[in-house]
Scaffold this motif. Structure first.
Motif, short mmCIF file in Angstrom:
data_model
loop_
_atom_site.label_atom_id
_atom_site.label_comp_id
_atom_site.label_asym_id
_atom_site.label_seq_id
_atom_site.Cartn_x
_atom_site.Cartn_y
_atom_site.Cartn_z
N GLY A 209 16.00 -23.82 32.65
CA GLY A 209 15.86 -22.52 33.29
C GLY A 209 16.37 -22.49 34.71
O GLY A 209 16.90 -23.48 35.24
N VAL A 210 16.20 -21.32 35.33
CA VAL A 210 16.66 -21.11 36.69
C VAL A 210 15.69 -20.16 37.38
O VAL A 210 15.15 -19.25 36.75
CB VAL A 210 18.10 -20.53 36.71
N VAL A 211 15.45 -20.39 38.67
CA VAL A 211 14.66 -19.48 39.48
C VAL A 211 15.48 -19.14 40.71
O VAL A 211 16.13 -20.01 41.30
CB VAL A 211 13.29 -20.10 39.87
N SER A 212 15.48 -17.85 41.08
CA SER A 212 16.35 -17.37 42.16
C SER A 212 15.53 -16.77 43.28
O SER A 212 14.53 -16.09 43.04
CB SER A 212 17.34 -16.33 41.62
N TYR A 213 15.99 -17.02 44.51
CA TYR A 213 15.34 -16.48 45.69
C TYR A 213 16.36 -15.75 46.56
O TYR A 213 17.53 -16.12 46.59
CB TYR A 213 14.69 -17.60 46.51
N LEU A 214 15.87 -14.73 47.25
CA LEU A 214 16.70 -13.98 48.19
C LEU A 214 16.33 -14.43 49.60
O LEU A 214 15.16 -14.36 50.00
CB LEU A 214 16.45 -12.48 48.02
N ARG A 215 17.31 -14.91 50.32
CA ARG A 215 17.10 -15.37 51.71
C ARG A 215 17.55 -14.28 52.66
O ARG A 215 18.72 -13.88 52.63
CB ARG A 215 17.87 -16.66 51.96
N ILE A 216 16.63 -13.81 53.48
CA ILE A 216 16.90 -12.67 54.35
C ILE A 216 16.66 -13.07 55.80
O ILE A 216 15.62 -13.64 56.13
CB ILE A 216 15.99 -11.47 53.99
N SER A 217 17.61 -12.76 56.66
CA SER A 217 17.47 -13.00 58.09
C SER A 217 17.57 -11.67 58.82
O SER A 217 18.41 -10.84 58.50
CB SER A 217 18.56 -13.96 58.59
N ASP A 218 16.68 -11.48 59.79
CA ASP A 218 16.69 -10.21 60.52
C ASP A 218 17.61 -10.23 61.73
O ASP A 218 17.62 -9.30 62.54
CB ASP A 218 15.27 -9.83 60.95
N GLY A 219 18.39 -11.30 61.87
CA GLY A 219 19.34 -11.36 62.98
C GLY A 219 18.79 -12.01 64.23
O GLY A 219 19.53 -12.27 65.18
N THR A 220 17.47 -12.28 64.27
CA THR A 220 16.86 -12.89 65.44
C THR A 220 16.43 -14.33 65.17
O THR A 220 15.74 -14.94 65.99
CB THR A 220 15.62 -12.08 65.89
N GLY A 221 16.83 -14.86 64.03
CA GLY A 221 16.44 -16.21 63.66
C GLY A 221 15.22 -16.26 62.75
O GLY A 221 14.85 -17.33 62.26
N ASP A 222 14.59 -15.12 62.51
CA ASP A 222 13.43 -15.05 61.63
C ASP A 222 13.93 -14.93 60.19
O ASP A 222 14.60 -13.95 59.83
CB ASP A 222 12.55 -13.86 62.00
N VAL A 223 13.62 -15.92 59.36
CA VAL A 223 14.13 -15.97 57.98
C VAL A 223 12.98 -15.79 57.00
O VAL A 223 11.89 -16.34 57.19
CB VAL A 223 14.85 -17.31 57.72
N ARG A 224 13.23 -15.01 55.96
CA ARG A 224 12.24 -14.77 54.91
C ARG A 224 12.88 -15.06 53.56
O ARG A 224 13.97 -14.56 53.27
CB ARG A 224 11.73 -13.33 54.96
N CYS A 225 12.23 -15.88 52.75
CA CYS A 225 12.70 -16.17 51.39
C CYS A 225 11.72 -15.58 50.40
O CYS A 225 10.51 -15.81 50.50
CB CYS A 225 12.83 -17.67 51.17
N THR A 226 12.23 -14.82 49.46
CA THR A 226 11.35 -14.15 48.50
C THR A 226 11.86 -14.35 47.08
O THR A 226 13.08 -14.36 46.83
CB THR A 226 11.26 -12.64 48.83
N PHE A 227 10.93 -14.52 46.16
CA PHE A 227 11.27 -14.65 44.75
C PHE A 227 11.94 -13.37 44.26
O PHE A 227 11.53 -12.26 44.61
CB PHE A 227 10.01 -14.92 43.93
N ILE A 228 12.98 -13.54 43.44
CA ILE A 228 13.68 -12.37 42.94
C ILE A 228 13.83 -12.38 41.42
O ILE A 228 13.78 -11.33 40.78
CB ILE A 228 15.07 -12.23 43.62
N TYR A 229 13.99 -13.57 40.81
CA TYR A 229 14.22 -13.59 39.36
C TYR A 229 13.99 -15.00 38.83
O TYR A 229 14.24 -15.99 39.52
CB TYR A 229 15.65 -13.14 39.05
N ARG A 230 13.51 -15.07 37.60
CA ARG A 230 13.33 -16.36 36.93
C ARG A 230 13.65 -16.19 35.46
O ARG A 230 13.31 -15.17 34.85
CB ARG A 230 11.90 -16.86 37.09
#
Length: 297
Positions: A209-230
């Motif tokens: 299987g595979v699990v996918s995450y979305l990596r989001i940066s707000d441009g100030t160095g603050d990074v958020r990773c969130t589950f998107i699909y499995r």
């Protein structure tokens, strides 16, 4: 034909968010949601259609919709008071109050030993299009596959060993009743682009299987990773080697990436694929030798 007074909202993009006769769309702000709803209702009216059963997690958007066109669950509530009710959206329960997607597990009870028919009933009753519960459904699916190998009847009891594993798996599913996942990938409303997709793939002798995450940066160095699909798949009845199954998982990761890039409306940048199989990495980077047909495909 669009209303010339509302050209600031691109209604054309909304056509990709229709699923049969249901519309599911997200906006960055309540103001954009109000304008989009107003223009969608206007455009569909021009074609002789009327959009009804509106629901939203925003009080401002709901207040802009006539009460007669709101969903039954939010038609008579006091918009100044909470909580909002939970509604169903494309087969998945949506908690409007907390803006979360809820996976509902039906309670299952049966006296005596389970049968293949019981296994299939439980597996089919759990619906999660984004793969929230994929790790917990693998065990019941593996048991079902093993029982299919036995070639016994649908109403015959499964083996004693599988009955033990089945009861454990069933308890895991029951404990996940009303399992919740945030609907919004980034509640901060960050508009930073490009985003990144990270795919982790792996395989075993029974599944891959595979699990996918979305990596989001707000441009100030603050990074958020969130589950998107499995997504998880059982290994075919024909036995394959672990390296080949690891390669299957890598191919599945690429297909998932293509699907997500097609479905996501945001600007996604690079895709990163992760695997712990050195052999698969050598397969991918090989440029000197010609593989057999299986590996080449």
């Amino acid at each position: 034909m669009l209303d010339p007074d509302h050209r600031d909202v691109d209604v054309v993009d909304a056509q990709w968010n229709f699923y049969v006769n249901d519309l599911l769309i997200s906006m960055q702000s309540a103001e954009e949601g109000i304008r989009m709803a107003e223009q969608l209702r206007h455009v569909t009216t021009l074609g002789g259609f009327r959009l009804t059963k509106w629901a939203s997690n925003s009080m401002e958007v709901l207040e802009s919709i006539p009460e007669s066109e709101r969903h039954k669950g939010v038609k008579e509530i006091d918009l100044e008071c909470k909580p909002f009710p939970a509604e169903r959206t494309l087969g998945v329960k949506w908690d409007l109050e907390n803006d979360q997607m809820v996976v509902v597990i039906k309670h299952f009870e049966k006296k005596g030993s389970a049968t293949r028919k019981d296994l299939l009933h439980v597996i089919s009753s759990v619906y999660g299009p984004l793969g929230f519960l994929a790790p917990f459904l693998i065990r019941p699916k593996v048991i079902f596959q093993e029982e299919c190998r036995r070639k016994k009847g649908w109403d015959e009891a499964i083996s004693d060993s599988n009955e033990v594993w089945w009861q454990r798996g069933l308890m895991e599913l029951i404990h996940l009743t009303d399992f919740k996942m945030p609907r919004c990938y980034d509640p901060r409303g960050a508009r930073a682009t490009p985003f990144q997709l990270h795919h982790f793939c792996d395989a075993s002798q029974v599944a891959y299987g595979v699990v996918s995450y979305l990596r989001i940066s707000d441009g100030t160095g603050d990074v958020r990773c969130t589950f998107i699909y499995r997504r998880a798949k059982l290994v075919l009845l024909k036995q394959l080697t672990i390296p080949r199954l690891e390669l299957f998982a890598a191919v599945l990761a690429v297909k998932v990436d293509e699907t997500l890039r097609h479905e996501l409306s945001s600007d996604t940048g690079r895709s990163v694929f992760w695997t712990d199989s050195v052999i698969v990495l050598q397969y991918i980077h090989n440029t000197e030798r010609q593989f057999h047909m299986f590996l080449a495909n």
